[in-house]
Design a protein around this motif. Structure first.
Motif, PDB file in Angstrom:
ATOM      1  N   ASN A  46      35.827 -12.572 -38.820  1.00 34.71           N
ATOM      2  CA  ASN A  46      37.141 -12.675 -38.963  1.00 34.71           C
ATOM      3  C   ASN A  46      37.552 -11.141 -38.968  1.00 34.71           C
TER       4      ASN A  46
ATOM      5  N   ASP B  29      47.056 -11.314 -29.022  1.00 33.36           N
ATOM      6  CA  ASP B  29      46.671 -12.716 -29.307  1.00 33.36           C
ATOM      7  C   ASP B  29      45.794 -12.650 -30.599  1.00 33.36           C
ATOM      8  N   ARG B  30      45.031 -11.619 -30.586  1.00 31.87           N
ATOM      9  CA  ARG B  30      44.316 -11.937 -31.824  1.00 31.87           C
ATOM     10  C   ARG B  30      45.060 -11.696 -33.097  1.00 31.87           C
TER      11      ARG B  30
ATOM     12  N   SER C 122      48.180 -12.063 -33.404  1.00 32.75           N
ATOM     13  CA  SER C 122      49.157 -13.325 -33.831  1.00 32.75           C
ATOM     14  C   SER C 122      48.375 -14.262 -34.336  1.00 32.75           C
ATOM     15  N   ALA C 123      47.235 -14.493 -33.966  1.00 32.35           N
ATOM     16  CA  ALA C 123      46.382 -15.592 -34.518  1.00 32.35           C
ATOM     17  C   ALA C 123      46.008 -15.356 -35.929  1.00 32.35           C
ATOM     18  N   GLU C 124      45.727 -14.092 -36.381  1.00 37.93           N
ATOM     19  CA  GLU C 124      45.596 -13.604 -37.553  1.00 37.93           C
ATOM     20  C   GLU C 124      46.767 -14.051 -38.483  1.00 37.93           C
TER      21      GLU C 124
ATOM     22  N   SER D  89      49.287 -16.157 -37.902  1.00 32.44           N
ATOM     23  CA  SER D  89      49.478 -17.700 -38.215  1.00 32.44           C
ATOM     24  C   SER D  89      48.253 -18.309 -39.038  1.00 32.44           C
ATOM     25  N   ASP D  90      47.560 -17.526 -39.490  1.00 33.91           N
ATOM     26  CA  ASP D  90      46.387 -17.978 -40.300  1.00 33.91           C
ATOM     27  C   ASP D  90      46.857 -17.553 -41.858  1.00 33.91           C
TER      28      ASP D  90
END
Length: 120
Positions: free
Chosen positions: A60, A111-112, A114-116, A118-119
């Motif tokens: 990650n 995208d990555r 924003s995914a991080e 949101s985690d």
């Protein structure tokens, strides 16, 4: 192995699916995992398999974009909007020619990121 990895990546992109790289079987060798995952990210893969839960944090971390890459991606997408308005397919950001593959890279970076976010 490099040739096979590149072929998988190209095939995944052509099929419009995520490219997920193979695993590192020695789950106790963090440095080997870091080095292998750096290669994975550098090639442009979307993810990497893990064989053990202790590998997830390292993977990650490698796939989480650095702040300077996020800023670059934001500049690219902002410049794309200006280029689209002027009906230009190719444009420049920071002295670098930007075309469709780099726009796609910028989108993946955001995208990555924003995914991080949101985690958390």
């Amino acid at each position: 192995m490099s040739y096979a990895r590149q072929r998988v990546l190209v095939a995944a992109r052509a099929a419009g699916v995520d490219a997920v790289d193979t695993l590192v079987t020695d789950y106790e060798d963090d440095e080997a995992l870091r080095a292998d995952t750096a290669t994975t990210v550098g090639l442009g893969y979307d993810g990497k398999l893990a064989i053990h839960p202790r590998q997830v944090a390292i993977i990650n971390e490698a796939f989480t974009p650095e702040a300077d890459r996020i800023e670059w991606a934001e500049r690219v997408l902002a410049a794309r909007e200006e280029a689209d308005a002027a009906d230009r397919g190719v444009f420049s950001v920071d002295g670098e020619m930007i075309d469709a593959p780099l726009v796609a890279q910028a989108e993946r970076i955001l995208d990555r990121a924003s995914a991080e976010d949101s985690d958390h």
